[in-house]
Write an enzyme that holds these catalytic residues in place. Structure first.
Site, PDB file in Angstrom:
ATOM      1  N   GLU A  79       1.002  -0.962  -0.045  1.00 40.41           N
ATOM      2  CA  GLU A  79      -0.004  -0.019   0.082  1.00 40.41           C
ATOM      3  C   GLU A  79       0.880   1.345  -0.039  1.00 40.41           C
ATOM      4  O   GLU A  79       0.527   2.642   0.502  1.00 40.41           O
ATOM      5  CB  GLU A  79      -1.020  -0.144   1.221  1.00 40.41           C
ATOM      6  N   TYR A 128     -12.350  17.677  19.458  1.00 37.87           N
ATOM      7  CA  TYR A 128     -10.991  17.220  19.164  1.00 37.87           C
ATOM      8  C   TYR A 128     -10.679  16.439  17.741  1.00 37.87           C
ATOM      9  O   TYR A 128      -9.663  16.562  17.035  1.00 37.87           O
ATOM     10  CB  TYR A 128     -10.541  16.047  20.271  1.00 37.87           C
TER      11      TYR A 128
HETATM   12 ZN   LIG Z   1      -5.171  -1.405   3.671  1.00 37.37          ZN
END
Ligand SMILES: [Zn+2]
Length: 213
Positions: free
Chosen positions: A74, A121
């Site tokens: 990735e 937040y």
């Molecule tokens: Zn992934």
């Protein structure tokens, strides 16, 4: 931070995420900039529960692999954030975390602003979180979709897959990712209930006061 310390910090954060159930099996990947402009990246097929600091993939400043195991498949996701956000990206964290994935599949989720304004937040740490389409694993279009955001977003959720968060430091990227997952958990918990969210004025004030993207 020295490279030795950065290697240890990547593995410590990965282990912590694994131990708390935010990463399972061999899912998830982390990358972080080294002081010389290179990158350290978690290897393909590795488990966050037992990473070896010495085997992290090491790239030089030209993007050439110069040491360690083969990087995550990735990698194009990570490169897309570094290439489009410059020094605002010092680290990238990607998980397949439960509640963020669930949120990406709910029909009521706003794909341009996935996290409801529940607490200050998530807005302060993440800005607006974009849901990107589903891509088959390994499809280079995944990285292209991040590039098309032109550096305007620091957090996205790949539909039916998982979130990707970047920040100036590894520590802040991990904390922002945790905020994303917790806010997604709130969204799932409160789904179909009437909720007192922050008002549009309160959100605008936060964006102005904290100079949020
Ligand atoms: Zn992934």
């Amino acid at each position: 931070m020295t490279e030795t310390r950065l290697r240890e910090t990547i593995c410590d954060f990965a282990r912590s995420l694994y131990d708390r159930g935010l990463a399972h099996g061999s899912t998830g990947n982390i990358s972080a900039r080294t002081d010389d402009g290179g990158l350290l990246v978690t290897p393909t097929g590795s488990s966050f529960g037992r990473l070896d600091p010495a085997r992290l993939s090491r790239f030089d400043q030209n993007g050439t692999l110069i040491g360690g195991d083969r990087p995550t498949k990735e990698m194009p996701l990570h490169a897309a954030f570094y290439d489009t956000r410059g020094t605002r990206s010092g680290a990238v964290v990607h998980l397949h975390s439960h509640h963020a994935v669930a949120l990406s599949m709910l029909p009521e989720t706003d794909h341009d602003d996935a996290l409801p304004p529940y607490t200050p937040y998530s807005i302060m740490q993440l800005g607006r979180v974009k849901v990107l389409p589903y891509f088959q694993p390994g499809d280079p279009a995944m990285g292209e979709a991040v590039r098309e955001l032109d550096g305007q977003r620091s957090a996205v959720i790949l539909a039916n897959h998982g979130p990707v968060v970047t920040a100036a430091t590894l520590e802040s990227a991990v904390y922002a990712m945790e905020e994303l997952e917790e806010t997604a958990r709130l969204a799932i918990t409160l789904s179909n209930r009437s909720v007192n969210k922050l008002s549009a004025d309160q959100v605008r004030n936060l964006i102005k006061a904290f100079d949020i993207d």
